[in-house]
Design a protein around this motif. Structure first.
Motif, PDB file in Angstrom:
ATOM      1  N   ALA A   1      -9.212  -4.407  -3.846  1.00 48.04           N
ATOM      2  CA  ALA A   1      -8.453  -3.736  -4.918  1.00 48.04           C
ATOM      3  C   ALA A   1      -7.410  -4.678  -5.511  1.00 48.04           C
ATOM      4  O   ALA A   1      -7.214  -4.713  -6.732  1.00 48.04           O
ATOM      5  N   ILE A   2      -6.739  -5.464  -4.660  1.00 49.97           N
ATOM      6  CA  ILE A   2      -5.755  -6.433  -5.151  1.00 49.97           C
ATOM      7  C   ILE A   2      -6.457  -7.508  -5.983  1.00 49.97           C
ATOM      8  O   ILE A   2      -5.996  -7.875  -7.073  1.00 49.97           O
TER       9      ILE A   2
ATOM     10  N   GLN B   1      -9.288  -7.291  -7.577  1.00 50.61           N
ATOM     11  CA  GLN B   1      -9.748  -6.708  -8.840  1.00 50.61           C
ATOM     12  C   GLN B   1      -8.593  -6.549  -9.828  1.00 50.61           C
ATOM     13  O   GLN B   1      -8.756  -6.787 -11.038  1.00 50.61           O
ATOM     14  N   LYS B   2      -7.423  -6.165  -9.327  1.00 47.73           N
ATOM     15  CA  LYS B   2      -6.264  -6.001 -10.221  1.00 47.73           C
ATOM     16  C   LYS B   2      -5.827  -7.350 -10.784  1.00 47.73           C
ATOM     17  O   LYS B   2      -5.441  -7.454 -11.960  1.00 47.73           O
TER      18      LYS B   2
ATOM     19  N   THR C   1      -7.826  -8.220 -13.840  1.00 47.96           N
ATOM     20  CA  THR C   1      -7.825  -7.247 -14.932  1.00 47.96           C
ATOM     21  C   THR C   1      -8.263  -7.930 -16.233  1.00 47.96           C
ATOM     22  O   THR C   1      -7.712  -8.973 -16.600  1.00 47.96           O
TER      23      THR C   1
ATOM     24  N   SER D   1      -1.264 -10.815 -14.745  1.00 43.63           N
ATOM     25  CA  SER D   1      -1.547  -9.862 -13.658  1.00 43.63           C
ATOM     26  C   SER D   1      -0.848 -10.235 -12.360  1.00 43.63           C
ATOM     27  O   SER D   1      -0.549  -9.370 -11.530  1.00 43.63           O
TER      28      SER D   1
ATOM     29  N   ASP E   1       4.571  -4.582 -13.512  1.00 40.35           N
ATOM     30  CA  ASP E   1       3.349  -4.390 -12.720  1.00 40.35           C
ATOM     31  C   ASP E   1       2.615  -5.706 -12.487  1.00 40.35           C
ATOM     32  O   ASP E   1       1.381  -5.772 -12.528  1.00 40.35           O
TER      33      ASP E   1
END
Length: 342
Positions: A7-8, A10-11, A14, A64, A91
């Motif tokens: 998940a990290i 993939q973020k 982005t 990101s 973010d």
């Protein structure tokens, strides 16, 4: 753990965003500051990073993650706000450079080996507590008349794999950076020589990663682009570089890797952007391609800032422009005329 690491990763990948490499060591940033006649003081390093991190438009829309040094990970802005808190507002995931630098490899080949594995497990536990979501380790692979040697490639690949599995153990995404450098002496190698060396390095790195048990879905790759040497008579076009780089990656990088974030590797700002955009115009790639640039994002901003807080706003505009251009390149939508018009 696998799910959270992915998940990290993939973020960080982005679409339309990339990674800011703000992890210059004290020695490296001293050289950058010297070019604009600035002393390398703690306050100036703080002000410079604050200017970047408080570029709200750039950090919110185009960045990101940001790779930091140990100093910066715990540093505060002039008003006392932690840099980590400033990045949280936009973010942006904080990352950390964990290697201790590249040192001469024993022998006469002019090669280097990256150090920093001693005590790394304990350091990573602390970085995770401080909020680091990812880390970076850079290996330097030299091309010259007798290098790279098999010994050097294997030694650096093994160190990258040990670093990567320790990161994943700590819940941190490892960014694996095997950089084939083309700006050393004699720097006269061809595009094809760089392609062959890069392919060999990537093949060895992924073999070591698998042997160490690294989860490929919870890491990112930060490679060099395939370029001819700085003193080479070989002058490939932007399309040549893009095509050959993607070809090498397809042959040696597993599809399980969530993404690839390129280093700029001594290219000019516009060269790094043009090559990235051309690669993203090539179809049927199993992973997204973006940027993890230092100099190619910061050059103009650094000169505009020039050590003065009153120059924050114009420097931030310069940084935002470069970040936006590379964000367009990450989507394959950058054009020279857009850059010039802006």
């Amino acid at each position: 753990m696998t799910k959270s690491l992915n998940a990290i990763a993939q973020k960080l990948m982005t679409p339309g965003k990339g990674i800011l490499a703000a992890d210059e060591s004290e020695n490296t940033i001293a050289k950058r500051f010297a070019k604009i006649n600035l002393p390398n003081s703690l306050d100036l390093r703080r002000d410079y990073r604050e200017m970047l991190f408080r570029s709200t438009e750039a950090m919110t829309n185009y960045i990101s993650g940001a790779i930091l040094t140990e100093e910066t990970l715990e540093q505060r802005a002039a008003d006392g706000t932690e840099f980590r808190a400033i990045m949280a507002e936009t973010d942006v995931i904080p990352g950390i450079k964990v290697d201790r630098g590249a040192f001469p490899m024993p022998g006469d080949s002019g090669e280097k080996i990256t150090e920093g594995l001693d005590g790394l497990r304990q350091r990573l536990e602390r970085y995770a507590q401080l909020g680091a979501g990812f880390a970076k380790w850079r290996a330097v692979i030299t091309i010259n008349d007798i290098a790279p040697t098999r010994n050097n490639i294997r030694a650096n690949a093994h160190a990258l794999a040990r670093y990567a599995i320790l990161c994943q153990e700590a819940g941190i995404v490892p960014v694996v950076e095997p950089e084939v450098v083309g700006d050393g002496e004699p720097g006269n190698h061809s595009l094809e020589r760089c392609a062959n060396v890069t392919g060999d390095v990537l093949e060895t790195v992924f073999k070591e990663l698998r042997l160490s048990g690294v989860d490929l879905s919870g890491m990112l790759l930060k490679p060099n682009m395939v370029l001819s040497g700085v003193n080479s008579r070989d002058r490939p076009t932007v399309e040549d570089v893009a095509r050959r780089t993607v070809q090498v990656l397809r042959e040696h990088v597993p599809a399980a890797v969530p993404g690839i974030a390129f280093l700029s590797g001594g290219q000019t700002d516009e060269e790094a952007t043009a090559h990235l955009s051309a690669m993203n115009q090539i179809d049927n790639k199993p992973w997204p391609l973006t940027f993890s640039y230092g100099r190619a994002l910061q050059n103009v901003a650094l000169r505009t800032w020039a050590g003065r807080r009153e120059n924050f706003e114009p420097a931030q505009l310069a940084f935002t422009h470069r970040a936006k251009m590379n964000a367009l390149a990450a989507l394959g939508k950058w054009r020279p005329e857009i850059d010039k018009a802006a």
